[in-house]
Design a protein around this motif. Structure first.
Motif, mmCIF file in Angstrom:
data_model
loop_
_atom_site.group_PDB
_atom_site.id
_atom_site.type_symbol
_atom_site.label_atom_id
_atom_site.label_comp_id
_atom_site.label_asym_id
_atom_site.label_seq_id
_atom_site.Cartn_x
_atom_site.Cartn_y
_atom_site.Cartn_z
ATOM 1 N N GLY A 93 0.773 -1.236 0.000
ATOM 2 C CA GLY A 93 0.000 0.000 0.000
ATOM 3 C C GLY A 93 0.799 1.278 0.000
ATOM 4 N N VAL A 94 2.120 1.184 0.105
ATOM 5 C CA VAL A 94 2.977 2.381 0.165
ATOM 6 C C VAL A 94 3.918 2.373 -1.041
ATOM 7 C CG1 VAL A 94 4.727 3.615 1.500
ATOM 8 C CG2 VAL A 94 2.854 2.434 2.678
ATOM 9 N N TRP A 95 3.913 3.471 -1.810
ATOM 10 C CA TRP A 95 4.692 3.551 -3.052
ATOM 11 C C TRP A 95 5.536 4.815 -3.096
ATOM 12 C CZ3 TRP A 95 4.477 -0.139 -7.040
ATOM 13 C CH2 TRP A 95 3.527 -1.154 -6.841
ATOM 14 N N GLU A 96 6.735 4.679 -3.684
ATOM 15 C CA GLU A 96 7.606 5.813 -3.963
ATOM 16 C C GLU A 96 8.172 5.633 -5.368
ATOM 17 O OE1 GLU A 96 10.316 7.045 -0.680
ATOM 18 O OE2 GLU A 96 9.536 5.252 0.322
ATOM 19 N N TYR A 97 8.514 6.761 -6.004
ATOM 20 C CA TYR A 97 8.977 6.697 -7.392
ATOM 21 C C TYR A 97 10.253 7.523 -7.552
ATOM 22 C CZ TYR A 97 4.147 5.176 -7.872
ATOM 23 O OH TYR A 97 2.950 4.522 -7.715
ATOM 24 N N ILE A 98 11.237 6.948 -8.231
ATOM 25 C CA ILE A 98 12.486 7.658 -8.518
ATOM 26 C C ILE A 98 12.922 7.311 -9.940
ATOM 27 C CG2 ILE A 98 13.365 7.805 -6.157
ATOM 28 C CD1 ILE A 98 15.053 5.301 -6.759
ATOM 29 N N ARG A 99 13.814 8.122 -10.470
ATOM 30 C CA ARG A 99 14.453 7.748 -11.734
ATOM 31 C C ARG A 99 15.936 8.095 -11.666
ATOM 32 N NH1 ARG A 99 12.575 11.781 -16.696
ATOM 33 N NH2 ARG A 99 13.241 13.760 -15.761
ATOM 34 N N VAL A 100 16.703 7.311 -12.402
ATOM 35 C CA VAL A 100 18.164 7.455 -12.390
ATOM 36 C C VAL A 100 18.642 7.671 -13.825
ATOM 37 C CG1 VAL A 100 20.353 6.411 -11.718
ATOM 38 C CG2 VAL A 100 18.259 5.835 -10.460
ATOM 39 N N ASN A 101 19.483 8.667 -14.003
ATOM 40 C CA ASN A 101 20.148 8.867 -15.293
ATOM 41 C C ASN A 101 21.425 8.037 -15.276
ATOM 42 O OD1 ASN A 101 21.943 9.980 -17.345
ATOM 43 N ND2 ASN A 101 20.404 11.617 -17.548
ATOM 44 N N VAL A 102 21.448 6.997 -16.101
ATOM 45 C CA VAL A 102 22.574 6.056 -16.069
ATOM 46 C C VAL A 102 23.856 6.723 -16.529
ATOM 47 C CG1 VAL A 102 23.421 3.826 -16.907
ATOM 48 C CG2 VAL A 102 20.976 4.132 -16.454
ATOM 49 N N SER A 103 23.771 7.648 -17.465
ATOM 50 C CA SER A 103 24.980 8.321 -17.977
ATOM 51 C C SER A 103 25.593 9.240 -16.939
ATOM 52 C CB SER A 103 24.639 9.134 -19.235
ATOM 53 O OG SER A 103 24.108 8.281 -20.235
ATOM 54 N N ALA A 104 24.737 10.005 -16.258
ATOM 55 C CA ALA A 104 25.240 11.000 -15.317
ATOM 56 C C ALA A 104 25.198 10.522 -13.869
ATOM 57 C CB ALA A 104 24.426 12.286 -15.456
ATOM 58 N N LEU A 105 24.568 9.365 -13.636
ATOM 59 C CA LEU A 105 24.363 8.836 -12.277
ATOM 60 C C LEU A 105 23.702 9.889 -11.381
ATOM 61 C CD1 LEU A 105 27.451 6.590 -11.449
ATOM 62 C CD2 LEU A 105 25.161 5.928 -12.200
ATOM 63 N N VAL A 106 22.613 10.462 -11.898
ATOM 64 C CA VAL A 106 21.828 11.464 -11.173
ATOM 65 C C VAL A 106 20.497 10.838 -10.796
ATOM 66 C CG1 VAL A 106 20.617 13.663 -11.372
ATOM 67 C CG2 VAL A 106 22.907 13.413 -12.324
ATOM 68 N N VAL A 107 20.071 11.075 -9.552
ATOM 69 C CA VAL A 107 18.807 10.515 -9.057
ATOM 70 C C VAL A 107 17.783 11.619 -8.863
ATOM 71 C CG1 VAL A 107 17.712 9.130 -7.240
ATOM 72 C CG2 VAL A 107 20.109 8.737 -7.821
ATOM 73 N N GLU A 108 16.539 11.367 -9.312
ATOM 74 C CA GLU A 108 15.450 12.323 -9.116
ATOM 75 C C GLU A 108 14.253 11.615 -8.491
ATOM 76 O OE1 GLU A 108 14.369 13.986 -12.841
ATOM 77 O OE2 GLU A 108 16.289 15.010 -13.150
ATOM 78 N N GLU A 109 13.624 12.284 -7.533
ATOM 79 C CA GLU A 109 12.354 11.782 -7.012
ATOM 80 C C GLU A 109 11.234 12.205 -7.956
ATOM 81 O OE1 GLU A 109 12.443 11.267 -2.245
ATOM 82 O OE2 GLU A 109 12.341 13.330 -2.970
ATOM 83 N N LEU A 110 10.249 11.362 -8.111
ATOM 84 C CA LEU A 110 9.130 11.670 -8.994
ATOM 85 C C LEU A 110 7.824 11.650 -8.211
ATOM 86 C CD1 LEU A 110 9.981 9.372 -12.067
ATOM 87 C CD2 LEU A 110 10.431 11.822 -11.841
#
Length: 835
Positions: A93-110
Motif C-alpha cells: 500500500g505504500v509507493w515511492e517513485y524515482i528515476r536514475v540517469n545512467v549516464s550522469a548517475l543522477v537521481v530524481e524523485e518523482l
C-alpha cells in the motif's frame, strides 16, 4: 551508541545517492545491464536476473545496503535510455517513485503524475500527451477521513471505523443522539420497529431502558416477547429487540452500556443485532447464470457457485436473525442476472427461478435491450458495457414490482455487476457492497498502458473505468483474502494496482483507490458442505456415481467428452478443473507434466476444462483448445493424460474430488492469477492435498508445507519438481500424504465456512448502514465527482460507436425475436418485439 537507538529514515533518493557515492561502479554495472534492454518495462524477476548477472563481489557490496532494500522493493522499472524509473513499494500500500540517469548517475524523485507521464512515453513518445491530460484523483475527497496506517490493518476496515468514529462521536451522552435517531427511523413496510414516538430524547430512552431492565430481570429468560409486548409498547419499545426475555435483556444491557461508556466492540455487536436487512439484491449480469448444466460455459464458473452458496447461507442467517429479533417478517433475496432468449439448453430464458435449497431466494432474469429490441444471444463479459445503463433502469422497474419496496442492501459482483449495483444504490439510496471476484487489470499485465492494442477485443477502457467508479462509489468492499487487496510483501494486490495507473490518451489515475481505506473488509467464503466433504466420511459417499466417474477417468473410449486414455489406472492422479482460458493456465500444467519424465512415471494427469462437445464462441477458449491438442501431440501424452470436457454436475464433481483422493492423488491449481480460489477450497474440503498458484488468494488459503503447497506458474519446471518431491516423500513415508490432507482439512474448518461468512457480511451491512446514516460516510463530494466522470467519460466510452461492442451486437445479437408474449418484462417496459 547502542544498536537499538532509533535513527532518522532518509528518503529514497537520499539512500540511493549515498549508495551511488559509495559504490558507483557496482551500481553502474547493474544499471547498464538494465538499460541494455532498451525501451520497455522490466518486472522484478527480470531485474533480479540482471542483478544476479553482475560479479559476485559487486552483488555482495550492494545486497546488504540501501540499494539492496530498494531493489527488493521495486515492482517495475521503466527503461527510456538514459533514464531508468523505478516504482518502489517498501510495504503493501505504500509507493515511492524515482528515476536514475545512467549516464550522469543522477537521481530524481518523482511525484505520481511525473512517473505516469514518464511511463506513457513508452507508448506515445516524448511529450506526446503534453501537460493537459485528464487526471483522476480521489484523494482530496478522502484526505480528511480517518484511515489506518499499518499494513496489518488493511482489510479490517469495520474494526478501525468503529474504534475511530465511536471515540469521535460518542464522547458523552448527548453525542449519542445520532444513535437514538437511527433507532427511531427503523420500520418495515410502514410498521415501526425498536422505538416509537413516546421516546423523543436520550433521557427518556435511558429511563425506559432501565424500567425494561427491571421488568425483564424478574421474568423467566425463556418468556416469549408477545407476553410483554403490550407493556413495552406503552413505554415506547417496539418489536425488534428479541424474541425472548433473555435476548431482549441482552440488547437492552448493550444499549445501556453504550449510553454509559461506549466501546467499539459493544457497538458492533449491538448494530449487528438491530433488524436492518430483509430484502437483498445481488447483481451478476454476465454469463449463463443458472443452477444446472451451465458450469464450464463461457464466462460461467466459480462466481455462479459462489453466489448460489452465498445466497443459501445468507438466507439461513437472515431467518435466524429475524426469529431471534422477535419479528414476523419474510426475507427475500433476489439474484439479478441477464435473461437469454437463446438459452442453449439452460434455464437462462426463464424470467424467475427459485434457488435450490432455499425458501425465499430467487433468480430474476432481465434481458439486455437496445432501441431495436431484446438481445437474444450470449455476449462475452468484455462486451456488455453498452447495455448496462438501460439494463439498470429495467432492473429497477422489475425490482419495484418484485419487492414492492426498496431493497435494504445491494451486492454487486464482478465489474459489470458492480457498476449496475453502483447505479442502483445511487438511485435508490441503499447500502452497497462490492465484490470484485477478479479485477482484469491484474490478470492481463500492462493492459492499462497498452489498452489501445487490447481494446477492440477486451474493451478494457470501459471495464477499468467501471471498476474505478464502483470501488469509489460503494459503501464497503469485501474480499476473500488480504492478497486481493494489498498482495503480499513481494506481490501487488488486485485493488492495489488501481492506486495509480495510466491509460495513455484516455486518462491518468493519480489516486484511484487507497488500500488503507476502511471500506475494505476480508470475508472469506467456504464450500457447500453438503456437496464437498472429506473422502474419509464413507457413510456420506455417493457411491452410485462410481460407474460414471470410472467411465470419465478410465474408459478406453475417446470421444468429445474425454480425450486420451490412462494405461495404468493404479497410479495416483494429478487433477485440475477450471475454465479453459489463458489465465487459468491449464495448458501450462499439461506442459509442465509433459516435460517432466519422473512426474509422468509416478502419476497420471487428468484435466477438466473446456467443452469439446460443442463449438466454442470464446476466442480465448478456442486458442487454448488448439494449444492443448498441440501439447498432446508434442509430448506424446496419450496413455498418461486424460482431457475431460467441462463437468456441470456439482454433486458428482464433489464425489470426483473424493475419488481422486482415493487414488492418493493431488489437486493442482496452476493459474497465473487467482483472486480467491474456490476450487482450492473445494479440493481441500474433500481432503485432497493441493498445489496452488502463489499469485492471489490461494497463497493465503494454503500454509505452505502444512496445508498444501504454493507453486509459481511462471516457473513450471520447479512446480513439477515440487510435485515429484511430494510423491517421493510419500513413497518414503506412507503417512506424508495423510499429513498434508489433514492439514488442509484443519485449515478449512478454522477459516473458510459459509456460516462464518454470512454472519460477518450481514453484520457489516448493518454497521456500514449505521455509519452512513450518522456520519459523512456516504462521501457526497466524491459521488458528485463520480457522477461527472460517469457522464462525461464512461458513458461515451460505452456508447456503441466508441467501443465497437455495438458493431458485434448490432449485426448479429440484436437480430432476435424478443421474448414470449407471456413475459411480464415486455409488458412492463413496452418493448417493441422485432422479427
Amino acid at each position: 551508541m547502542a544498536d537499538g537507538v532509533l535513527t532518522r529514515v532518509h528518503s529514497l533518493r537520499t539512500r540511493l545517492d549515498e549508495t551511488l557515492t559509495t559504490h558507483p561502479n557496482e551500481i553502474l554495472a547493474f544499471l547498464s545491464r538494465v538499460e541494455s534492454h532498451g525501451k520497455g518495462i522490466l518486472q522484478p524477476h527480470q531485474l533480479q536476473a540482471e542483478f544476479e548477472a553482475i560479479p559476485e563481489a559487486s552483488r555482495k557490496k550492494l545486497t546488504n545496503g540501501p540499494f539492496g532494500e530498494i531493489l527488493k522493493s521495486t515492482q517495475e522499472a521503466i527503461v527510456l535510455p538514459p533514464w531508468i524509473a523505478l516504482a518502489v513499494r517498501p510495504r503493501p500500500g505504500v509507493w515511492e517513485y524515482i528515476r536514475v540517469n545512467v549516464s550522469a548517475l543522477v537521481v530524481e524523485e518523482l511525484r505520481v503524475p511525473e512517473y505516469l507521464h514518464f511511463k506513457e512515453e513508452l507508448v506515445d513518445g516524448r511529450c506526446c500527451n503534453g501537460n493537459f491530460v485528464l487526471e483522476l484523483d480521489f484523494e482530496p475527497f478522502t484526505a480528511s477521513f480517518p484511515r489506518p496506517t499499518l499494513s496489518k490493518s488493511i482489510g479490517n476496515g469495520v474494526e478501525f471505523l468503529n474504534r475511530h468514529l465511536s471515540a469521535k462521536m460518542f464522547h458523552g451522552k448527548d453525542s449519542m443522539q445520532p444513535l437514538l435517531d437511527f433507532l427511531r427511523v427503523h420500520q418495515h413496510k410502514g410498521k415501526t420497529m425498536m422505538l416509537n414516538d413516546k421516546i423523543q430524547n436520550l433521557d427518556t430512552l435511558q429511563f425506559v431502558l432501565r424500567k425494561a431492565d427491571e421488568y425483564l430481570t424478574s421474568q423467566p429468560p425463556e418468556t416469549p416477547y408477545p407476553e410483554f409486548e403490550h407493556q413495552f409498547q406503552e413505554i415506547g419499545l417496539e418489536r425488534g429487540w428479541g424474541d425472548t426475555a433473555e435476548r431482549v435483556l441482552e440488547m437492552i444491557h448493550m444499549l445501556l452500556d453504550l449510553l454509559e461508556a461506549p466501546d467499539p466492540c459493544t457497538l458492533e455487536q449491538f448494530l449487528g443485532r438491530i433488524p436492518m436487512v430483509f430484502n437483498v439484491v445481488i447483481l451478476s449480469p454476465h454469463g449463463y447464470f443458472a443452477q444446472d448444466n451451465v458450469l464450464g460455459y463461457p464466462d460461467t464458473g466459480g462466481q455462479v457457485v459462489y453466489i448460489l452458496d452465498q445466497v443459501r447461507a445468507m438466507e439461513t442467517e437472515m431467518l435466524l436473525r429475524i426469529k431471534q429479533q422477535g419479528l414476523d417478517i419474510t426475507p427475500k433475496i433476489i439474484i439479478v442476472t441477464r435473461l437469454l432468449p437463446d438459452a442453449v439448453g439452460t434455464t437462462c430464458n426463464q424470467r424467475t427461478e427459485k434457488v435450490y435449497g432455499s425458501e425465499h431466494s430467487y433468480i430474476l432474469r432481465v434481458p439486455f435491450r437496445t432501441e431495436k429490441g431484446i438481445v437474444r444471444k450470449w455476449i462475452s463479459r468484455f462486451e456488455v458495457w453498452p447495455y448496462l445503463e438501460t439494463y439498470t433502469e429495467d432492473v429497477a422497474n422489475e425490482l419495484a414490482t418484485e419487492l414492492q419496496t426498496k431493497p435494504d442492501f445491494i451486492i454487486g459482483n464482478y465489474s459489470d455487476g458492480n457498476i449496475v449495483a453502483s447505479l442502483l444504490a445511487h438511485k435508490l439510496e441503499v447500502t452497497q457492497c462490492t465484490i470484485a471476484h477478479a479485477l482484469e487489470k491484474t490478470k492481463y499485465p500492462n493492459s492499462d498502458l497498452y489498452w489501445k492494442k487490447l481494446d477492440e477485443k477486451y474493451h478494457f477502457s470501459c471495464q477499468f473505468t467501471a471498476d474505478l467508479i464502483a470501488m469509489n462509489h460503494t459503501d464497503f468492499i469485501i474480499t476473500s483474502t488480504f492478497q486481493e487487496i494489498a498482495g503480499s510483501k513481494d506481490t501487488v494486490g488486485q485493488y492495489e494496482t488501481h492506486t495509480a495507473f495510466t491509460m495513455p490518451g484516455l486518462y491518468r489515475v493519480v489516486h484511484g483507490i487507497d488500500v488503507f481505506d476502511p471500506k475494505f473488509n476480508i470475508v472469506s467464503p467456504g464450500a457447500d458442505m453438503t456437496i464437498y466433504f472429506p473422502y474419509t466420511e464413507e457413510k456420506k459417499r455417493l457411491k452410485h456415481f462410481y460407474p460414471e466417474i470410472e467411465e470419465l477417468l478410465f474408459s478406453q473410449v475417446e470421444n468429445k467428452e474425454h480425450l486420451c486414455v490412462l494405461k495404468d489406472p493404479k497410479k495416483p492422479i494429478i487433477f485440475s478443473m477450471a475454465r479453459l482460458d489463458r489465465v487459468k493456465n491449464l495448458t501450462g500444467l499439461v506442459e509442465w507434466y509433459g516435460k517432466n519424465a519422473r512426474l509422468r512415471e509416478l502419476t497420471n494427469l487428468v484435466v477438466v476444462g473446456g467443452d469439446r462437445r460443442k463449438e466454442s464462441k470464446d476466442l480465448e477458449e478456442q486458442a487454448e483448445m488448439k494449444k492443448m491438442y498441440g501439447l498432446i501431440e508434442t509430448y506424446n501424452l496419450n496413455g498418461q493424460f486424460r482431457w475431460i470436457s467441462s463437468q456441470m454436475d456439482r454433486v458428482r464433481n464433489g464425489e470426483l474430488y473424493r475419488y481422486i483422493a482415493d487414488t492418493k492423488g493431488v489437486f493442482v491449481q496452476p493459474a497465473y492469477y487467482e483472486a480467491f480460489g474456490l476450487t482450492v477450497i473445494e479440493a481441500m474440503t474433500c481432503g485432497l492435498p493441493t498445489f496452488a498458484t502463489c499469485n492471489g488468494g490461494p497463497a493465503e488459503i494454503i500454509v505452505h508445507g502444512k496445508s498444501g503447497f504454493h507453486i509459481d506458474p511462471h516457473q513450471g519446471d520447479k512446480a513439477a519438481e515440487l510435485i515429484v518431491s511430494f510423491y517421493e516423500k510419500c513413497k518414503a513415508d506412507p503417512n506424508h500424504w495423510d499429513k498434508i490432507s489433514k492439514g488442509g482439512l484443519k485449515r478449512i474448518e478454522e477459516k473458510y465456512t459459509w456460516k462464518i461468512y454470512s454472519e460477518r457480511l450481514l453484520t457489516l451491512a448493518g454497521v456500514y448502514g449505521f455509519w452512513k446514516y450518522v456520519s459523512n460516510l456516504d462521501r457526497r463530494e466524491a459521488r458528485r465527482y463520480i457522477e461527472m466522470f460517469y457522464a462525461l467519460k464512461y458513458r461515451k466510452l460505452c456508447s456503441v460507436s466508441s467501443t465497437g461492442c455495438g458493431v458485434v451486437a448490432g449485426k448479429e445479437r440484436q437480430r432476435g425475436i424478443g421474448l414470449e408474449p407471456s413475459c411480464k418484462f415486455s409488458e412492463l417496459c413496452g418493448i417493441t418485439v422485432i422479427v
